[in-house]
Design an enzyme around this catalytic site. Structure first.
Site, PDB file in Angstrom:
ATOM      1  N   SER A 111      -3.504  22.464 -21.208  1.00 38.34           N
ATOM      2  CA  SER A 111      -2.117  22.911 -21.108  1.00 38.34           C
ATOM      3  C   SER A 111      -1.482  22.980 -22.497  1.00 38.34           C
ATOM      4  CB  SER A 111      -1.351  21.990 -20.152  1.00 38.34           C
ATOM      5  OG  SER A 111      -0.125  22.546 -19.758  1.00 38.34           O
ATOM      6  N   GLU A 248      -4.357  27.059  -9.834  1.00 38.50           N
ATOM      7  CA  GLU A 248      -3.402  26.390 -10.709  1.00 38.50           C
ATOM      8  C   GLU A 248      -2.182  27.246 -11.048  1.00 38.50           C
ATOM      9  OE1 GLU A 248      -3.566  26.265 -14.948  1.00 38.50           O
ATOM     10  OE2 GLU A 248      -5.761  26.357 -14.833  1.00 38.50           O
ATOM     11  N   HIS A 275      -3.993  22.636 -11.922  1.00 40.96           N
ATOM     12  CA  HIS A 275      -3.782  22.592 -13.368  1.00 40.96           C
ATOM     13  C   HIS A 275      -4.623  21.490 -14.010  1.00 40.96           C
ATOM     14  CE1 HIS A 275      -1.731  23.816 -16.929  1.00 40.96           C
ATOM     15  NE2 HIS A 275      -1.039  22.701 -17.073  1.00 40.96           N
TER      16      HIS A 275
END
Length: 304
Positions: A111, A248, A275
């Site tokens: 991320s 995700e 995610h």
């Protein structure tokens, strides 16, 4: 490098918590997301790679403002101005690398950490053997469109409208709003429940998260709303793995575009992965990672 935890002192005087697991001559440095998240989903990475037949020494750390590392007083405008920047966190990665003596290593980021991997590979790519971008796009507008589509998949329009009303009023503490966020998190962020990544109390990192992201994963009100990096991707020259969860928040359509833009790259996806797909489906996630590292090591890696 010795295994276990080590506190390093940065040149700015702050302290960061680091931890190294595993053995071997291959070194992997892990960057967590958030920003303001922490290292926890990397804790079993060395063991997971060992299951895949690969000995890797894995180092993780909590970035400034997160969990076990120092948490500056970001309410001080001068501190916030100096340390709540892309530039600070990017250069922090390289200072950590230098102080730990890492060279010719692999860098993985989840991320927000994947954002840092992109920037690091452009600015400091000479130190890297390979880069792994896990669940991070290069154009934030495409992420925003994706999370809006995700809301449509699991929430009735009445709740979507209610969420938008709360967001317009900055009413993020609303209990009903947070219940809707929880539904979205369970479907698209932490699909494996109960999540191992939740704490009983907030133990740090929210100041950094709020500054860049906002209140939650499904709204961007902070600095990340201006994240655009596509014109820089061609400058990433090291072997690169893009890995995304199939269920995700980040759009796989964007990942496909990134794969075309990064010269020597491959895209893989994790079935039933949100995610945090390294937690949701570790067997697939770490097989992809192990295969990538193994191919780079033996010189057979080819981008798609």
């Amino acid at each position: 490098m010795k295994t276990g935890s080590k506190i390093i002192t940065l040149d700015n005087g702050y302290h960061l918590w680091t931890n190294t697991q595993g053995q071997g001559d291959i070194h992997l440095l892990c960057l967590h997301g958030g920003p303001g998240g922490n290292h926890e989903y990397w804790e079993d990475t060395a063991d997971q790679l060992k299951k895949q037949g690969l000995d890797v020494q894995v180092t993780m750390y909590d970035q400034l403002g997160s969990l076990y590392s120092d948490q500056p007083d970001y309410s001080n405008p001068e501190i916030a101005k100096k340390y709540l920047t892309y530039e600070y966190f990017l250069d922090e990665v390289d200072e950590v690398r230098e102080k730990l003596g890492l060279e010719n290593f692999y860098l993985i980021g989840q991320s927000w950490g994947g954002l840092l991997v992109q920037e690091y590979a452009v600015k400091y790519g000479n130190h890297l053997k390979g880069a792994i971008i896990s669940s991070m796009v290069d154009e934030i507008d495409e992420y925003v469109a994706s999370v809006n589509r995700r809301r449509q998949q699991v929430l009735p329009q009445t709740e979507i409208d209610f969420m938008h009303e709360c967001e317009e009023k900055n009413d993020y503490d609303n209990a009903r709003y947070q219940e809707d966020v929880d539904i979205l998190n369970i479907n698209f962020v932490d699909r494996k429940q109960p999540s191992k990544l939740y704490h009983l109390n907030d133990i740090g990192g929210s100041a950094v998260y709020n500054a860049f992201q906002g209140d939650n994963e499904f709204v961007i009100t902070g600095k990340l709303k201006d994240w655009h990096f596509r014109d820089q991707l061609k400058k990433i020259t090291v072997p690169t793995l893009l890995t995304f969860g199939e269920e995700e928040t980040m759009p796989i359509s964007t990942a496909k575009t990134m794969q075309k833009e990064i010269p020597n790259s491959r895209l893989v996806t994790t079935p039933d992965g949100g995610h945090h797909h390294m937690v949701d489906n570790p067997n697939v996630y770490y097989k992809h990672l192990a295969d990538f590292i193994r191919e780079v090591e033996n010189g057979t890696f080819k981008g798609e």
